[in-house]
Design an enzyme around this catalytic site. Structure first.
Site, PDB file in Angstrom:
ATOM      1  N   ASP A 109      -1.239  -6.419  -0.557  1.00 16.37           N
ATOM      2  CA  ASP A 109      -1.276  -5.736   0.744  1.00 16.37           C
ATOM      3  C   ASP A 109      -2.699  -5.242   0.998  1.00 16.37           C
ATOM      4  O   ASP A 109      -3.228  -4.456   0.206  1.00 16.37           O
ATOM      5  CB  ASP A 109      -0.307  -4.543   0.684  1.00 16.37           C
ATOM      6  N   LYS A 147      -1.117  -9.614   2.788  1.00 13.67           N
ATOM      7  CA  LYS A 147      -0.419  -9.129   3.987  1.00 13.67           C
ATOM      8  C   LYS A 147      -1.350  -8.189   4.726  1.00 13.67           C
ATOM      9  O   LYS A 147      -2.086  -7.431   4.100  1.00 13.67           O
ATOM     10  CB  LYS A 147       0.868  -8.391   3.606  1.00 13.67           C
ATOM     11  N   GLU A 199      -1.513  -5.553   8.411  1.00 13.24           N
ATOM     12  CA  GLU A 199      -0.781  -4.952   9.529  1.00 13.24           C
ATOM     13  C   GLU A 199      -1.482  -5.256  10.852  1.00 13.24           C
ATOM     14  O   GLU A 199      -2.713  -5.352  10.912  1.00 13.24           O
ATOM     15  CB  GLU A 199      -0.702  -3.427   9.334  1.00 13.24           C
ATOM     16  N   GLU A 237       8.850  -4.291  10.834  1.00 10.53           N
ATOM     17  CA  GLU A 237       9.249  -2.967  10.323  1.00 10.53           C
ATOM     18  C   GLU A 237       9.735  -2.076  11.467  1.00 10.53           C
ATOM     19  O   GLU A 237       9.034  -1.885  12.466  1.00 10.53           O
ATOM     20  CB  GLU A 237       8.068  -2.304   9.582  1.00 10.53           C
ATOM     21  N   ASP A 265       0.835  -1.207   0.000  1.00  8.26           N
ATOM     22  CA  ASP A 265       0.000   0.000   0.000  1.00  8.26           C
ATOM     23  C   ASP A 265       0.872   1.259   0.000  1.00  8.26           C
ATOM     24  O   ASP A 265       0.363   2.379  -0.085  1.00  8.26           O
ATOM     25  CB  ASP A 265      -1.027  -0.006   1.153  1.00  8.26           C
ATOM     26  N   SER A 266       2.210   1.058   0.030  1.00  7.69           N
ATOM     27  CA  SER A 266       3.151   2.166  -0.206  1.00  7.69           C
ATOM     28  C   SER A 266       2.917   2.739  -1.604  1.00  7.69           C
ATOM     29  O   SER A 266       3.421   3.818  -1.925  1.00  7.69           O
ATOM     30  CB  SER A 266       4.594   1.676  -0.057  1.00  7.69           C
TER      31      SER A 266
HETATM   32  O1  KIV Z   1       3.428  -1.135   1.745  1.00  8.01           O
HETATM   33  C1  KIV Z   1       4.572  -1.594   1.740  1.00  8.01           C
HETATM   34  O2  KIV Z   1       5.372  -1.370   0.811  1.00  8.01           O
HETATM   35  C2  KIV Z   1       4.980  -2.407   2.876  1.00  8.01           C
HETATM   36  C3  KIV Z   1       6.425  -2.791   2.962  1.00  8.01           C
HETATM   37  C4  KIV Z   1       7.204  -1.638   3.454  1.00  8.01           C
HETATM   38  C5  KIV Z   1       6.640  -3.999   3.792  1.00  8.01           C
HETATM   39  O3  KIV Z   1       4.189  -2.721   3.702  1.00  8.01           O
END
Ligand code: KIV
Length: 275
Positions: free
Chosen positions: A82, A112, A114, A181, A43-44
């Site tokens: 994500d 993934k 959080e 992280e 989600d970056s």
């Molecule tokens: O969103 C992302 O790129 C991440 C990584 C930094 C692990 O969660």
């Protein structure tokens, strides 16, 4: 054949696991060709591709759009979607429905999510449905406001113990791997030794079972800020800027397009029009 969750677990204590983010077809195919084990559509995306201020500003539709593009470029890497903010911090059935969309619509092999208050319950519900889940503890950007901001986590004994507990719980709930992280290296080492699933570090030291970076950071394609844990393996921004400036200059000076980029018409045909 793409790597599976059990292939990734099998790498623990054998060799380090490699993971990078990707958000589009051409980048994903390069990451795949380089033999990176896991590709994360992170989600970056919000920050490094869409120019938004926070990862909380990206939703399911944008994530799926990019995940589909990544899938088209990948043959061997495991692809992880994500889960964006508010896609799993909701009713457990809704969270499962969103996780399924990454698998069924975008061709991901897992998701993934959080850590948050109800993370164990949501994780269990998704893993029980047969979807591989990668946990994410330590600095969790989606809820950074609740954990004191974008800071290293687990810096005192109590906070570190809390991270170790979270790691153990997520393994119990069926996660196949765990992102750590911004965690002190000694705490990552303790967690890595304590659990049987691989830890993937970002700002979490060398003792993790693997490492992940945001691809735009490591290629020098994101200039707004650079976290301490980023190593820039290239400076693509300056290469791209140089190329664009050269193009601009050549267009203005009529050096581009050259003969080799130009289509022609026979003189006799031209005379029929121009006389
Ligand atoms: O969103 C992302 O790129 C991440 C990584 C930094 C692990 O969660």
């Amino acid at each position: 054949m793409k790597l599976s969750a059990s292939d990734i677990i099998g790498l623990k204590n054998k060799r380090k696991i490699t993971m990078l983010t990707a958000y589009d077809y051409p980048t994903a195919s390069l990451v795949d060709r380089a033999g990176i084990d896991i590709i994360l559509i992170g989600d970056s995306l919000a920050n490094v591709v869409l120019g938004l201020d926070s990862t909380t500003e990206v939703g399911m539709e944008e994530m799926l759009h990019h995940a589909k593009a990544v899938s088209r470029g990948v043959k061997s890497s495991m692809i992880i979607g994500d889960m964006p903010y508010n896609s799993y911090q909701v009713k457990t059935q809704e969270a499962l429905g969103n996780a399924k969309r990454f698998i069924e619509e975008a061709g991901c092999s897992g998701i993934k999510l959080e850590w948050f208050e109800h993370c164990p319950l949501v994780t269990e519900n998704i893993t029980r449905a047969g979807i591989p889940v990668m946990g994410h503890i330590g600095l969790t950007p989606q809820t950074a406001d609740k954990i004191g901001g974008f800071k290293v986590q687990g810096k005192d004994a109590q906070a570190a113990k809390c991270l170790i507990d979270q790691a153990v719980i997520l393994e119990e709930k069926g996660c196949f791997a765990l992102v750590l992280e911004c965690v002190p290296d000694k705490i990552s080492e303790i967690i890595t030794r304590k659990i049987n699933i691989p830890t993937i570090g970002i700002g979490a030291g060398v003792h993790c079972d693997g490492q992940v970076l945001v691809i735009n950071d490591m290629l020098g394609l994101f200039e707004r800020y650079t976290p301490k844990f980023v190593k820039k393996y290239a400076n693509l921004s300056s290469l791209i800027l140089k190329a664009i400036e050269e193009y601009k200059d050549e267009v203005i000076k009529e050096k581009f397009p050259g003969k080799e980029h130009t289509f022609t018409i026979k003189e006799e045909e031209l005379r029929k029009i121009c006389g």
